[in-house]
Scaffold this motif. Structure first.
Motif, PDB file in Angstrom:
ATOM      1  N   PHE A 119     -27.845   0.698 -28.921  1.00  0.00           N
ATOM      2  CA  PHE A 119     -27.460   1.981 -28.361  1.00  0.00           C
ATOM      3  C   PHE A 119     -26.203   2.542 -29.010  1.00  0.00           C
ATOM      4  CE2 PHE A 119     -30.138   0.054 -25.241  1.00  0.00           C
ATOM      5  CZ  PHE A 119     -30.811   1.113 -24.637  1.00  0.00           C
ATOM      6  N   ALA A 120     -26.116   3.867 -29.043  1.00  0.00           N
ATOM      7  CA  ALA A 120     -24.911   4.552 -29.489  1.00  0.00           C
ATOM      8  C   ALA A 120     -23.805   4.321 -28.455  1.00  0.00           C
ATOM      9  CB  ALA A 120     -25.185   6.047 -29.640  1.00  0.00           C
ATOM     10  N   GLU A 121     -22.552   4.479 -28.869  1.00  0.00           N
ATOM     11  CA  GLU A 121     -21.407   4.272 -27.973  1.00  0.00           C
ATOM     12  C   GLU A 121     -21.502   5.123 -26.715  1.00  0.00           C
ATOM     13  OE1 GLU A 121     -18.952   2.045 -27.951  1.00  0.00           O
ATOM     14  OE2 GLU A 121     -19.642   1.150 -29.818  1.00  0.00           O
ATOM     15  N   THR A 122     -22.007   6.337 -26.839  1.00  0.00           N
ATOM     16  CA  THR A 122     -22.060   7.271 -25.713  1.00  0.00           C
ATOM     17  C   THR A 122     -23.462   7.393 -25.115  1.00  0.00           C
ATOM     18  OG1 THR A 122     -22.386   9.108 -27.236  1.00  0.00           O
ATOM     19  CG2 THR A 122     -20.105   8.612 -26.585  1.00  0.00           C
ATOM     20  N   ALA A 123     -24.296   6.423 -25.349  1.00  0.00           N
ATOM     21  CA  ALA A 123     -25.684   6.464 -24.866  1.00  0.00           C
ATOM     22  C   ALA A 123     -25.746   6.496 -23.343  1.00  0.00           C
ATOM     23  CB  ALA A 123     -26.451   5.260 -25.396  1.00  0.00           C
TER      24      ALA A 123
END
Length: 107
Positions: free
Chosen positions: A26-30
């Motif tokens: 996942f992306a950091e801001t997912a």
């Protein structure tokens, strides 16, 4: 079935019950939406996955994968320690830069 590498990694991490590798997909801001709850960022996603693994011991078996303009859709058989197992669930995904930025799990 031709799955993006990040989806292959997500399935592998889930089936190994490895929350660190799962969160790495996942992306950091997912954002993840599951069972009426929202989990934001890698830390919350890792914690959610770890709790889910402890409670349900789920594993995923991909059934179908579609890429559309509205996002990607993984249909998977989910089995584990929960009523109604196994169940067919839909994983609505948005991918950005080979990471998952959004996931919503529906029945």
């Amino acid at each position: 079935m031709n799955l993006p590498e990040v989806i292959k990694n997500l399935i592998k991490a889930q089936n190994a019950h490895n929350p660190e590798d799962y969160a790495a997909c996942f992306a950091e801001t997912a954002v993840v939406h599951d069972e009426g709850k929202t989990h934001r960022g890698k830390v919350e996603i890792r914690q959610w996955n770890q709790h889910s693994n402890q409670e349900y011991q789920t594993s995923l078996k991909p059934q179908d994968y579609d890429q559309t303009k509205r996002g990607d859709l993984l249909t998977a058989e989910v089995s584990g320690d929960f009523p109604g197992s196994p169940a067919i669930l839909k994983f609505h995904l948005t991918l950005d830069n080979n990471l998952i930025s959004s996931l919503k799990i529906t029945g």
